[in-house]
Motif scaffolding. Structure first.
Motif, PDB file in Angstrom:
ATOM      1  N   LYS A 263       6.688  63.094 -47.819  1.00 49.47           N
ATOM      2  CA  LYS A 263       7.813  63.260 -48.752  1.00 49.47           C
ATOM      3  C   LYS A 263       7.656  62.388 -50.000  1.00 49.47           C
ATOM      4  O   LYS A 263       8.548  62.330 -50.836  1.00 49.47           O
ATOM      5  CB  LYS A 263       9.137  62.927 -48.046  1.00 49.47           C
ATOM      6  CG  LYS A 263       9.519  63.911 -46.951  1.00 49.47           C
ATOM      7  CD  LYS A 263      10.941  63.731 -46.472  1.00 49.47           C
ATOM      8  CE  LYS A 263      11.170  62.406 -45.798  1.00 49.47           C
ATOM      9  NZ  LYS A 263      12.561  62.285 -45.242  1.00 49.47           N
TER      10      LYS A 263
ATOM     11  N   LYS B 101       7.729  59.196 -50.299  1.00 55.56           N
ATOM     12  CA  LYS B 101       8.617  58.040 -50.363  1.00 55.56           C
ATOM     13  C   LYS B 101       7.809  56.752 -50.494  1.00 55.56           C
ATOM     14  O   LYS B 101       8.330  55.740 -50.944  1.00 55.56           O
ATOM     15  CB  LYS B 101       9.507  57.979 -49.110  1.00 55.56           C
ATOM     16  CG  LYS B 101      10.377  59.203 -48.918  1.00 55.56           C
ATOM     17  CD  LYS B 101      11.243  59.462 -50.138  1.00 55.56           C
ATOM     18  CE  LYS B 101      12.060  60.735 -49.973  1.00 55.56           C
ATOM     19  NZ  LYS B 101      12.855  61.031 -51.196  1.00 55.56           N
TER      20      LYS B 101
ATOM     21  N   PRO C  69      14.676  54.223 -49.352  1.00 59.32           N
ATOM     22  CA  PRO C  69      15.687  55.282 -49.473  1.00 59.32           C
ATOM     23  C   PRO C  69      15.195  56.635 -48.974  1.00 59.32           C
ATOM     24  O   PRO C  69      14.066  57.043 -49.270  1.00 59.32           O
ATOM     25  CB  PRO C  69      15.955  55.318 -50.983  1.00 59.32           C
ATOM     26  CG  PRO C  69      15.609  53.950 -51.466  1.00 59.32           C
ATOM     27  CD  PRO C  69      14.448  53.508 -50.613  1.00 59.32           C
ATOM     28  N   ASP C  70      16.036  57.289 -48.174  1.00 58.59           N
ATOM     29  CA  ASP C  70      15.794  58.654 -47.689  1.00 58.59           C
ATOM     30  C   ASP C  70      14.644  58.782 -46.702  1.00 58.59           C
ATOM     31  O   ASP C  70      14.209  59.896 -46.412  1.00 58.59           O
ATOM     32  CB  ASP C  70      15.557  59.617 -48.865  1.00 58.59           C
ATOM     33  CG  ASP C  70      16.723  59.653 -49.837  1.00 58.59           C
ATOM     34  OD1 ASP C  70      17.876  59.609 -49.364  1.00 58.59           O
ATOM     35  OD2 ASP C  70      16.480  59.703 -51.058  1.00 58.59           O
TER      36      ASP C  70
ATOM     37  N   GLN D 194      21.119  57.775 -42.981  1.00 56.47           N
ATOM     38  CA  GLN D 194      21.031  56.592 -43.846  1.00 56.47           C
ATOM     39  C   GLN D 194      21.885  55.428 -43.357  1.00 56.47           C
ATOM     40  O   GLN D 194      21.787  54.319 -43.876  1.00 56.47           O
ATOM     41  CB  GLN D 194      21.435  56.975 -45.274  1.00 56.47           C
ATOM     42  CG  GLN D 194      20.411  57.850 -45.976  1.00 56.47           C
ATOM     43  CD  GLN D 194      19.013  57.249 -45.936  1.00 56.47           C
ATOM     44  OE1 GLN D 194      18.780  56.159 -46.424  1.00 56.47           O
ATOM     45  NE2 GLN D 194      18.071  57.949 -45.314  1.00 56.47           N
TER      46      GLN D 194
END
Length: 247
Positions: A28, A30, A157-158, A163
């Motif tokens: 993803k 990230k 984050p994510d 979360q």
């Protein structure tokens, strides 16, 4: 975030980065990572990266040149001012707060040693952090760096599906986490606490706080020495202490 890992055994990381949360996070985008075999940077014609220690003694010591040049190369490529983390049993004990600190960085470089240790000039002139994952010695820094990377990346984050998971983890609040239960409500006569089935979110929150304090008091009382209790929490701890004295 980008992570560079300097290691003589990059193949050790294949399963870690190609599985579970780390794999999904990389897919993803990230975070990104690069495995650097610092043997590729040695100027020694026999590709050696270690030598005997001055003054004698057992074991071999990593020489500074390959490590310095490898760090310089990855810094030049990224054009950043990274945290350079030396995995070392003499380092600062790794904690959740340190993971949260690292998670705010744009670029991390991990140096994984082997053999007897590092030339001291690496420690004194190259690194920003020395990290230990416990008071024991491993054959190298690779396993320790895997632990640190996993704990840091999951905070980005994510990365986690929920979360709210990371902020409620044990140690994130300063306390151990409360017990968890799931279906069925009655498993072979072992029942989920009624409060969790009540639907009263206020009472459930209070129950979780109390259980977290109980668990911390019983298992890691040292954590409470650094935790600032509010009035309600102080009353709970006083109650726990009183019950303990009665027992």
């Amino acid at each position: 975030m980008h992570i560079d890992i300097l290691t003589l055994f990059p193949e050790m990381f294949t399963g870690v980065f190609q599985s579970s949360i780390l794999k999904k996070a990389a897919e993803k985008e990230k975070f990104s990572y690069n495995l650097v075999n610092f043997r590729d940077y040695t100027e020694n014609k026999h590709l050696k990266v270690d030598d005997y220690p001055y003054g004698g003694g057992a074991g071999m010591v990593l020489t500074p040149q390959p490590v310095f040049d490898a760090v310089a190369a990855v810094k030049k490529e990224r054009q950043t001012k990274p945290r350079v983390i030396l995995m070392c049993p003499q380092g600062e004990s790794f904690t959740q707060s340190k993971a949260e600190e690292f998670a705010k960085e744009e670029h991390l470089i991990f140096i994984c040693g082997h053999y007897e240790g590092y030339d001291e000039r690496i420690r004194e002139n190259l690194v920003t952090d020395e990290i230990s994952i416990g008071d024991y010695v491993l054959t190298g820094g690779e396993l320790g760096s895997m632990v640190v990377v996993d704990s840091v990346v999951r905070l980005l984050p994510d990365v986690l599906g929920n979360q709210e998971s990371a902020p409620e983890d044990s140690f994130s609040t300063g306390l151990l986490e409360h017990p968890h239960y799931t279906r069925p409500a009655d498993f072979r006569g072992m029942k989920v606490p009624d409060i969790l089935l009540s639907g009263d979110h206020g009472k459930i929150r209070d129950w979780r706080i109390e259980e977290s304090l109980k668990r911390t008091y019983k298992r890691r009382r040292d954590l409470l020495e650094h935790y600032v209790l509010n009035e309600a929490e102080q009353r709970i701890v006083d109650k726990i202490k009183a019950n303990e004295e009665k027992e």
